[in-house]
Scaffold this active site. Structure first.
Site, PDB file in Angstrom:
ATOM      1  CE  LYS A  18      -3.176   3.114   1.156  1.00  0.00           C
ATOM      2  NZ  LYS A  18      -2.230   4.257   1.357  1.00  0.00           N
TER       3      LYS A  18
ATOM      4  CD  GLU B 246      11.910   4.277   9.352  1.00  0.00           C
ATOM      5  OE1 GLU B 246      11.871   5.364   9.983  1.00  0.00           O
ATOM      6  OE2 GLU B 246      11.929   4.201   8.121  1.00  0.00           O
TER       7      GLU B 246
ATOM      8  CB  CYS C 176      12.246   9.278   9.100  1.00  0.00           C
ATOM      9  SG  CYS C 176      13.154   7.917   8.337  1.00  0.00           S
TER      10      CYS C 176
ATOM     11  CD  GLU D  94       9.492  13.177  11.810  1.00  0.00           C
ATOM     12  OE1 GLU D  94      10.438  12.585  11.263  1.00  0.00           O
ATOM     13  OE2 GLU D  94       8.404  12.630  12.070  1.00  0.00           O
TER      14      GLU D  94
END
Length: 462
Positions: free
Chosen positions: A156, A230, A264, A364
């Protein structure tokens, strides 16, 4: 659903928007491939040969893949060629090398005198859910070890970046894998949620935000589905007092601002000695203000747009927040870059005199925004780096390599670089701790994440 160019803000493609019934069909096909099909029962060498064939096809079509990724997410074509596609091209054969040397069966001397055989079997049906920022790299880190293990995969992709996944699907068709071994399902978050909660899935491998990761983990818990996550990061670059400002600035520019900061493990907290803060800030500002910003298709472009208008506004909001929090805005800001009249661009932005308690230092941002945080001694530097909800990556910069390694060993993260941002070495495990998730990708550990261990105790007949 439409795919929108972050550069032109215009639609560049339309793709199918899957519904729950499409997910059910894909999982049913994968279930049949695992339960009754030949793929899990192939010898490992046969699966390795099929993946090596895919790697050859991929390498031959890498230019087209790079341009497609550049168009759909706005990654500069140079970065798309070098990292977005270059890394997957390298990692496919590397995973095959790992699989060729992996002990698929191991005989051990049992404690009770009888031998025990440890057999490695595929976990079954894998749901692989990837974000838009590094789509092919993140697909390959899940798909290839799962295939080598003998699993079937329902992939996906993110709604912002379905085109590269569909192109990869074409390549997989060319290899000729058995029916149901790989399906690509394009759709929105509801489609992903249905896939994650599907009782026919044996493992979920998810990359995304920490908030989404919590929802995925909760959904998997309901079915006792194993899951690897993750997630996000807020990585620190610890600059020691003997480091060279120009070297640090060049390294941080690459490790923090590539892909417009939408990585990331980007180094977004720059922790510098207070007495030398001005030197490092000046060097960083020089590097950031000279970045070439513009059309991602132009080979000269170093910084492209963010992936969406929503992401652009999110980053602008954080820049305004940093000013309100009292950090000193050195360069950048919320205006469009000079010469840019459209597209979801954000100026590379540098804050100095930041405090680790500020939200721009804790949350973040996922854009080209860096915060310089001063420290007084080495102990405080390590404490600042560790004082984070995240634990994905980090780095240290010093002229003394051994001193740098000692720092690296102290900071609680899943990965770390000494005089560099962490390189995605395919032979070494990658993943995080704390809110950055759990489980590992890449390396032998990445393959083992898609395997079950079965112990067979053998006794001689009486």
């Amino acid at each position: 659903m439409e795919v929108i160019s972050p550069h032109t803000e215009q639609a560049i493609a339309r793709v199918a928007a899957a519904r729950a019934a499409d997910v059910d069909r894909a999982v049913t096909a994968a279930r049949a491939a695992v339960d009754d099909g030949p793929w899990p029962r192939f010898e490992p060498g046969d699966r390795i040969a099929a993946v090596r064939r895919l790697a050859e096809i991929y390498a031959a079509r890498r230019d087209g893949m790079a341009h497609l990724i550049s168009a759909e997410i706005g990654a500069p074509i140079g970065f798309a060629e070098r990292a977005q596609v270059g890394l997957p091209t390298m990692m496919m054969p590397a995973f095959c090398d790992i699989a060729e040397n992996y002990p698929w069966n191991e005989d051990r001397a049992g404690f009770f005198g009888a031998p025990v055989r440890i057999q490695k079997n595929p976990v079954g049906v894998v749901a692989a859910i990837v974000p838009w920022n590094m789509p092919q790299f993140l697909i390959v880190t899940k798909l290839i070890p799962a295939l080598l293990a003998g699993c079937a995969v329902v992939l996906k992709p993110a709604p912002e970046s379905p085109l590269d996944a569909l192109l990869l699907g074409d390549m997989i068709d060319e290899v000729g894998l058995p029916d149901g071994v790989v399906s690509v399902v394009t759709g929105d978050a509801a489609v992903g949620a249905h896939l994650v909660g599907h009782p026919g899935v044996d493992k979920v491998s998810f990359t995304g935000s920490s908030a989404a990761g919590r929802a995925v983990a909760a959904a998997c818990a309901a079915n006792l589905t194993r899951v690897s996550l993750e997630l996000g990061g807020k990585s620190a670059a610890i600059v020691l007092d003997d480091a060279d400002p120009e070297t640090v600035a060049a390294g941080v520019r690459s490790a923090s601002l590539s892909n417009s900061g939408q990585i990331c493990n980007a180094l977004t907290r720059i922790v510098v000695p207070a007495q030398r803060q001005a030197e490092f800030v000046d060097a960083l500002a020089e590097r950031m203000t000279t970045l070439v910003i513009g059309d991602p298709a132009d080979p000269a472009t170093e910084l492209g747009p963010l992936v969406s208008r929503r992401q652009q506004q999110r980053v602008r909001d954080y820049i305004e927040l940093g000013v309100r929090e009292g950090a000193r805005l050195v360069c950048g800001g919320t205006d469009l870059p000079d010469g840019v009249e459209r597209g979801w661009y954000v100026r590379p932005t540098l804050f100095a005199d930041a405090d680790n308690a500020m939200r721009i230092a804790r949350e973040e941002i996922f854009g080209p925004v860096l915060a310089v945080i001063p420290y007084t001694d080495e102990e405080e530097a390590v404490a600042i780096a560790d004082d984070s909800d995240y634990g994905l990556a980090g780095s240290v910069w010093t002229e003394d390599t051994e001193r740098g390694i000692r720092i690296a060993e102290r900071v609680r993260t899943g990965t770390f670089g000494v005089n560099q941002g962490y390189t995605m070495d395919p032979f070494a495990p990658f993943g995080g701790v704390k809110d950055s998730g759990y489980g590992r990708e890449l390396g032998r550990e990445g393959l083992e994440g898609y395997l079950d261990s079965k112990s067979i105790a053998v006794a001689a007949p009486r």
